[in-house]
Design a protein around this motif. Structure first.
Motif, mmCIF file in Angstrom:
data_model
loop_
_atom_site.group_PDB
_atom_site.id
_atom_site.type_symbol
_atom_site.label_atom_id
_atom_site.label_comp_id
_atom_site.label_asym_id
_atom_site.label_seq_id
_atom_site.Cartn_x
_atom_site.Cartn_y
_atom_site.Cartn_z
ATOM 1 N N GLN A 58 0.841 -1.189 0.000
ATOM 2 C CA GLN A 58 0.000 0.000 0.000
ATOM 3 C C GLN A 58 0.881 1.244 0.000
ATOM 4 O O GLN A 58 2.035 1.204 0.437
ATOM 5 N N LYS A 59 0.315 2.355 -0.473
ATOM 6 C CA LYS A 59 1.043 3.622 -0.460
ATOM 7 C C LYS A 59 0.132 4.742 0.022
ATOM 8 O O LYS A 59 -1.101 4.632 -0.012
ATOM 9 N N ALA A 70 -1.772 -1.820 -7.316
ATOM 10 C CA ALA A 70 -2.156 -2.919 -8.203
ATOM 11 C C ALA A 70 -0.961 -3.811 -8.522
ATOM 12 O O ALA A 70 0.145 -3.322 -8.794
ATOM 13 N N ASN A 71 -1.186 -5.115 -8.446
ATOM 14 C CA ASN A 71 -0.191 -6.133 -8.811
ATOM 15 C C ASN A 71 1.077 -6.079 -7.956
ATOM 16 O O ASN A 71 2.128 -6.560 -8.377
ATOM 17 N N ALA A 72 0.975 -5.511 -6.769
ATOM 18 C CA ALA A 72 2.119 -5.468 -5.850
ATOM 19 C C ALA A 72 1.861 -6.477 -4.740
ATOM 20 O O ALA A 72 1.403 -6.126 -3.650
ATOM 21 N N ASN A 73 2.140 -7.750 -5.037
ATOM 22 C CA ASN A 73 1.746 -8.835 -4.135
ATOM 23 C C ASN A 73 2.889 -9.788 -3.819
ATOM 24 O O ASN A 73 2.662 -10.972 -3.555
ATOM 25 N N TYR A 77 9.037 -4.766 -4.051
ATOM 26 C CA TYR A 77 8.236 -3.879 -4.890
ATOM 27 C C TYR A 77 9.123 -2.773 -5.451
ATOM 28 O O TYR A 77 9.857 -2.116 -4.704
ATOM 29 N N ALA A 78 9.079 -2.586 -6.761
ATOM 30 C CA ALA A 78 9.786 -1.487 -7.422
ATOM 31 C C ALA A 78 8.788 -0.359 -7.640
ATOM 32 O O ALA A 78 7.786 -0.539 -8.339
ATOM 33 N N THR A 79 9.036 0.776 -7.042
ATOM 34 C CA THR A 79 8.088 1.884 -7.132
ATOM 35 C C THR A 79 8.013 2.429 -8.556
ATOM 36 O O THR A 79 8.903 2.203 -9.377
#
Length: 219
Positions: A58-59, A70-73, A77-79
Motif C-alpha cells: 500500500q502507499k 495494483a499487482n504489488a503482491n 516492490y519497485a516503485t
C-alpha cells in the motif's frame, strides 16, 4: 467435559505460533526527482498457522489515507517514478489473519534548477570582469539550497566579434574553476558564457541560460 475441551484446544495452541508480519527495510537517503527505488523486507514474516503468506503493498501521500498498489503482491516492490514524498507499508496475511508491517517513507528531492546567470554590463578592455548568478542553483541536493552543494563548470563560446542570434553547439570550451562566480579580462569584442550545473548526489546536470558580454576599447 473439561478435559475434553482442553484436549480439543490443545492442537491450536501447539500449531498456532505468534504471527509477525516482518519488517520493511528503510530507505536511507532521499531520491532524485522522477526516479524509482526497490523496496523489500529486512526481516521476513514468521509464525501464524503455516508458512503461506500473502502480501499487499500500500502507499500513501499523507500517512493517513492508504490505497492498494495494483499487482504489488510479492515481498519486493519497485516503485513507479516518484515526484513527491510517498509512504509505504504491506498488509501481510496468514490464513484469516492480516497484520500491517511498519511504514517506510521515500523522500523525493526537488528537480534540479540550474539558476539564472546575471546579465553582465558592458566592460572595458583590461577590466576585471566578474560573472555570477542572479538566481542561485537549487533542488536536487540534500541541504535544499546553497551554492556549495553543486559542481560548476563555466563555458565560453569561441564565437566573438559581433552579436549572434544562434551559436554552434560544438563551439563551447571550459573556462574557470568549480565555483559559482567566474572572473576574467578580455580584449574588445562580444563573448558568450554559460555554466553547467551538476548535482553532487547523482541527480543529473543542466545548463544555465547563455549570456553575452560586450567588451569595449575605452581609451
Amino acid at each position: 467435559m473439561r478435559l475434553f475441551n482442553f484436549l480439543f484446544l490443545l492442537p491450536i495452541i501447539i500449531l498456532g505460533q505468534e504471527f509477525n508480519p516482518g519488517l520493511l527495510s528503510t530507505v536511507a537517503n532521499p531520491l532524485c526527482f522522477d526516479s524509482s527505488v526497490n523496496l523489500n523486507f529486512e526481516t521476513v514474516p514468521t509464525g501464524g498457522f503455516d508458512d503461506n503468506y500473502t502480501y499487499q503493498w500500500q502507499k500513501s501521500l499523507d500517512q493517513s489515507n492508504w490505497s492498494n498498489i495494483a499487482n504489488a503482491n510479492s515481498m519486493a516492490y519497485a516503485t513507479e517514478l516518484l515526484t513527491s514524498d510517498t509512504h509505504y507499508r504491506v498488509l501481510v496475511s496468514n490464513q484469516e489473519v492480516t497484520l500491517t508491517t511498519n511504514e517506510i517513507s521515500v523522500w523525493i528531492l526537488p528537480p534540479l534548477d540550474p539558476g539564472v546567470l546575471a546579465k553582465p554590463e558592458t566592460s572595458c578592455e583590461g577590466d576585471e570582469i566578474l560573472l555570477d548568478f542572479s538566481t542561485g542553483s537549487s533542488g536536487a541536493e540534500w541541504n535544499w539550497g546553497g551554492f556549495l552543494e553543486f559542481e560548476y563548470q563555466w563555458e565560453q563560446h569561441n564565437s566573438q566579434g559581433k552579436p549572434f542570434t544562434s551559436l554552434n553547439s560544438k563551439g563551447w570550451f571550459d573556462v574557470g574553476g568549480d565555483w559559482n562566480i567566474y572572473s576574467t579580462n578580455l580584449s574588445p569584442g562580444y563573448y558568450y558564457f554559460r555554466c553547467l550545473i551538476t548535482s553532487t548526489y547523482g541527480c543529473g546536470s543542466m545548463y544555465t541560460n547563455t549570456i553575452m558580454l560586450k567588451v569595449e576599447d575605452c581609451n
